[in-house]
Enzyme design. Structure first.
Site, mmCIF file in Angstrom:
data_model
loop_
_atom_site.group_PDB
_atom_site.id
_atom_site.type_symbol
_atom_site.label_atom_id
_atom_site.label_comp_id
_atom_site.label_asym_id
_atom_site.label_seq_id
_atom_site.Cartn_x
_atom_site.Cartn_y
_atom_site.Cartn_z
ATOM 1 C CE1 TYR A 138 -3.037 -3.034 0.367
ATOM 2 C CE2 TYR A 138 -3.733 -2.216 2.491
ATOM 3 C CZ TYR A 138 -3.851 -3.131 1.477
ATOM 4 O OH TYR A 138 -4.774 -4.126 1.570
ATOM 5 C CE LYS A 189 1.964 -17.533 -1.720
ATOM 6 N NZ LYS A 189 1.605 -18.920 -1.405
ATOM 7 C CG ASP A 222 -0.631 -19.955 0.859
ATOM 8 O OD1 ASP A 222 0.279 -19.653 1.666
ATOM 9 O OD2 ASP A 222 -0.410 -20.626 -0.161
ATOM 10 C CG ASP A 246 -6.466 -4.611 4.804
ATOM 11 O OD1 ASP A 246 -7.326 -4.540 5.692
ATOM 12 O OD2 ASP A 246 -6.570 -4.019 3.711
ATOM 13 C CG ASP A 250 -11.626 -7.462 7.143
ATOM 14 O OD1 ASP A 250 -11.207 -6.598 7.930
ATOM 15 O OD2 ASP A 250 -12.449 -7.219 6.235
#
Ligand code: ATP
Length: 358
Positions: A138, A189, A222, A246, A250
């Site tokens: 971001y 990752k 993942d 982020d 959630d």
């Protein structure tokens, strides 16, 4: 008596409803404690302002916030303004220049709230997610060329700096050290993203050497979603990049019962600039104006704000009040399966603050 200057930026959608509620419970806390005051300044920044003036916040907005002790933020987002404008025009326009690089997101199953995961109890799910909040995916680096033409190109370049990763990693290890389990999981990752994410892995191993008392492990993002759902008790403190955290937070909030109860702090740990406290949910236009938004995430963000201000007793009192109220299913809003209204929950938390005997 100490007075803290608080900037209230309700923003859009249910942000206004929950920040009003949050100010009310914070007022109850200061009345009860009497050891400090909060001087709240309200700012009407957000999408309505954008539609009127072309800017989510005024040009001197940051200067008006600079002298504040903390910012209490609702949400930014509107169905008729593109998301990247609302996000970059307000929330990120504050987080980035104020170098709020540590985004802290505690997740617990509060009393009375049921996790959608069968058999998972409050003891099994008690996490803090640390999200790198200043760079990564971001960072805003990229652009569009040949706009609108068939050969249009868009690039979105993630930026990972040694200094940026080191500081968030140290922050996360330090935080993990304060928690009973002293366990940090570093999420990347690095199998597929072989530059920035490998840098994360390397820096994690280096920084871990400074914290021999903290156990740590690594997960690919993942696989992390599977571990969060299948083995929640195996996790405690988690650190991840801006994008990964982020998404994971959630998921975490949903596993803890509702996105409506989850809080977050955008911290500038060095305190060179004000830090910002907000519920993790967005503007939730589908329920706006109905009086049914769950204010608990905003109240819990208020707890984090009081902790940051150094008012530990007041923070603990507000948290106890919140937990007393969530324990009663009659005070659950519809997102938790109940029929209570924002005002019912707010009044009950104020009452519980007043009745708190600690
Ligand atoms: P934004 O674009 O600003 O992120 P959004 O509506 O896409 O907003 P959220 O606001 O996070 O995303 O909402 C996702 C869903 O969760 C919506 O259906 C919303 O009604 C619900 N929700 C979010 N926050 C709350 C809350 N505090 N109380 C009750 N329901 C909520």
């Amino acid at each position: 008596m100490r007075t803290y200057r608080i900037a209230a930026i309700p923003g859009d959608g249910i942000g206004r409803e929950v920040i009003d509620a949050g100010i009310e419970v914070l007022a109850a806390v200061t009345e009860r404690d009497r050891g400090f005051k909060l001087a709240v300044t309200h700012f009407d920044w957000g999408s309505e302002r954008y539609k009127r003036t072309g800017a989510m916040m005024p040009a001197d907005g940051l200067d008006r916030l600079r002298g504040m002790d903390a910012i209490y933020f609702g949400s930014a987002g509107s169905p008729d303004v593109p998301d990247h404008i609302t996000l970059w025009g307000l929330r990120l326009a504050i987080c980035q220049p104020f170098d709020q690089y540590a985004n802290v997101r505690p997740t617990r199953i509060l009393p009375g709230i049921k996790s959608p995961l069968a058999g998972v109890t409050a003891q099994d799910l008690d996490w803090v997610i640390v999200r790198e909040n200043s760079e990564g995916e971001y960072s805003g680096n990229g652009g569009r060329v040949h706009k609108g033409l068939p050969d249009e190109i868009a690039t979105e370049t993630s930026i990972f700096t040694r200094a940026g990763v080191q500081r968030i990693m140290r922050f996360a290890f330090r935080l993990a050290r304060t928690r009973p389990r002293k366990l940090l999981t570093v999420v990347t990752k690095s199998n597929a993203q072989r530059h920035g994410m490998v840098l994360w892995d390397e820096i994690a191993a280096e920084v871990a050497g400074e914290f021999p008392d903290v156990a740590w492990d690594k997960m690919l993002v993942d696989a992390m979603t599977v571990r969060m759902t299948m083995k929640p008790a195996s996790l405690d403190t988690i650190v991840a990049t801006n994008l990964h955290a982020d998404i994971l937070s959630d998921l975490a909030s949903a596993l803890a019962g509702s996105i409506g109860v989850a809080p977050t702090a955008n911290l500038n740990p060095e305190r060179a600039y004000p830090s910002m406290f907000e519920p993790i949910h967005g503007s939730a236009f589908d329920i706006m104006g109905k009086g049914i938004a769950n204010p608990v995430g905003t109240f819990w963000s208020g707890v984090m704000m009081l902790e940051h201000l150094g008012e530990k007793d007041a923070a603990a009192r507000l948290m106890r009040a919140i937990e007393r109220v969530t324990a009663d299913p009659r005070l659950h809003t519809p997102d938790l399966g109940g029929s209570a209204r924002t005002a019912d929950v707010t009044n009950a938390v104020c009452e519980a603050v007043r009745a708190d005997n600690f």
